[in-house]
Motif scaffolding. Sequence first.
Motif, short mmCIF file in Angstrom:
data_model
loop_
_atom_site.label_atom_id
_atom_site.label_comp_id
_atom_site.label_asym_id
_atom_site.label_seq_id
_atom_site.Cartn_x
_atom_site.Cartn_y
_atom_site.Cartn_z
N GLY A 1 84.37 -9.77 91.36
CA GLY A 1 85.16 -9.96 90.05
C GLY A 1 85.52 -8.81 89.29
O GLY A 1 85.38 -7.60 89.80
N GLU A 2 86.35 -8.96 88.11
CA GLU A 2 86.76 -7.99 87.50
C GLU A 2 86.05 -7.36 86.03
O GLU A 2 86.57 -6.59 85.50
CB GLU A 2 88.16 -8.38 86.90
CG GLU A 2 88.98 -8.56 88.45
CD GLU A 2 90.45 -8.90 87.97
OE1 GLU A 2 91.20 -7.97 87.52
OE2 GLU A 2 90.68 -10.16 88.05
N ASN A 3 84.78 -7.96 85.93
CA ASN A 3 84.17 -7.46 84.63
C ASN A 3 82.65 -7.54 85.04
O ASN A 3 82.17 -7.72 86.04
CB ASN A 3 84.57 -8.38 83.65
CG ASN A 3 84.27 -10.01 83.99
OD1 ASN A 3 83.17 -10.29 84.31
ND2 ASN A 3 85.49 -10.72 83.70
N LEU A 4 81.84 -7.01 83.77
CA LEU A 4 80.51 -6.94 84.37
C LEU A 4 79.73 -8.23 84.22
O LEU A 4 78.56 -8.30 84.40
CB LEU A 4 80.10 -6.04 82.88
CG LEU A 4 80.59 -4.72 82.80
CD1 LEU A 4 79.95 -3.88 81.79
CD2 LEU A 4 80.16 -4.09 84.16
N ASP A 5 80.32 -9.39 84.01
CA ASP A 5 79.69 -10.65 84.30
C ASP A 5 80.09 -11.27 85.69
O ASP A 5 79.70 -12.47 85.99
CB ASP A 5 80.33 -11.80 83.27
CG ASP A 5 79.99 -11.66 81.89
OD1 ASP A 5 78.67 -11.05 81.76
OD2 ASP A 5 80.86 -11.65 80.92
N SER A 6 80.59 -10.40 86.58
CA SER A 6 80.83 -10.53 88.07
C SER A 6 79.33 -10.34 88.67
O SER A 6 78.72 -9.47 87.98
CB SER A 6 81.97 -9.95 88.45
OG SER A 6 83.10 -10.03 87.65
N PHE B 1 86.63 -3.14 92.90
CA PHE B 1 85.41 -2.16 92.53
C PHE B 1 85.44 -2.14 91.07
O PHE B 1 86.78 -1.84 90.48
CB PHE B 1 86.03 -0.65 93.07
CG PHE B 1 85.64 -0.58 94.47
CD1 PHE B 1 84.42 -0.81 95.02
CD2 PHE B 1 86.57 -0.38 95.47
CE1 PHE B 1 83.92 -0.46 96.39
CE2 PHE B 1 86.40 -0.50 96.74
CZ PHE B 1 85.21 -0.55 97.36
N VAL B 2 84.54 -2.30 90.29
CA VAL B 2 84.46 -2.34 88.82
C VAL B 2 84.26 -0.64 88.61
O VAL B 2 83.06 -0.19 89.13
CB VAL B 2 83.46 -3.09 88.23
CG1 VAL B 2 83.36 -2.81 86.78
CG2 VAL B 2 83.95 -4.61 88.46
N ILE B 3 84.82 -0.03 87.84
CA ILE B 3 84.62 1.54 87.52
C ILE B 3 84.01 1.37 86.18
O ILE B 3 84.80 0.99 85.12
CB ILE B 3 85.64 2.23 87.61
CG1 ILE B 3 86.58 2.07 88.90
CG2 ILE B 3 85.35 3.67 87.44
CD1 ILE B 3 86.07 2.61 90.19
N ILE C 1 73.56 -9.38 92.03
CA ILE C 1 73.19 -9.77 90.98
C ILE C 1 74.42 -9.34 89.73
O ILE C 1 75.14 -8.57 90.19
CB ILE C 1 71.96 -9.20 90.12
CG1 ILE C 1 71.99 -7.59 90.27
CG2 ILE C 1 70.61 -9.43 91.17
CD1 ILE C 1 70.74 -6.95 89.66
N LEU C 2 74.27 -10.08 88.63
CA LEU C 2 75.44 -9.47 87.66
C LEU C 2 75.60 -8.08 87.53
O LEU C 2 74.63 -7.31 87.67
CB LEU C 2 75.01 -10.17 86.21
CG LEU C 2 75.12 -11.65 86.29
CD1 LEU C 2 74.90 -12.15 84.70
CD2 LEU C 2 76.58 -12.11 86.32
N LEU C 3 76.76 -7.63 87.36
CA LEU C 3 77.05 -6.07 87.32
C LEU C 3 76.33 -5.53 86.02
O LEU C 3 75.90 -4.38 85.96
CB LEU C 3 78.46 -5.75 87.22
CG LEU C 3 79.35 -6.20 88.44
CD1 LEU C 3 80.81 -5.69 88.32
CD2 LEU C 3 78.53 -5.84 89.71
#
Length: 119
Positions: A9-14, A26-28, A92-94
Motif C-alpha cells: 500500500g501507499e502509507n505506514l499503515d500498509s 515502494f514507500v520512501i 508487518i505494518l510499515l
Amino acid sequence: MKIGISSDGENLDSFLDLRFGRCRYFVIYDTENNEVRAVENDGQSSKGGAGIAAAQQLIDENVDVVITGNLGPNAFELIEKANIKVFKSESILLKSVIEKYKNGELEELKNSGPAHHGM
C-alpha cells in the motif's frame, strides 16, 4: 536518511510486501523530516527483470537503505554496487518495520535470495 520499503500500500499503515521486484509500491521514508512518500513499483508489471527495474528505481530515488523480504541475485548486486544496505523484515505494518529498523532489530542481508526468473 531515506529508507525504501517494499509495500502492498501507499502509507505506514500498509504491510511490507515480501516480494521486492513484484511489490505494488515502494514507500520512501525520510528519517530526517518523517516524510512519507509512495511510488508505484516500475518492476511489478515487467515480464522479466522485475527486480532489476525495482532496484534501479530505488537507486534513482537516492535511498540509503532498502527493507524487504528477499532480493534476487541481480537486484541484490545492483543495490550492493550502489552502496545501499538491505534489511529483511517479515510482512508487518510499515510503521512497525521502521521501529524495528530504528531499534536495530532487523537482519541485514549480506547475500541474495534465489533467482525467480520472471515469476
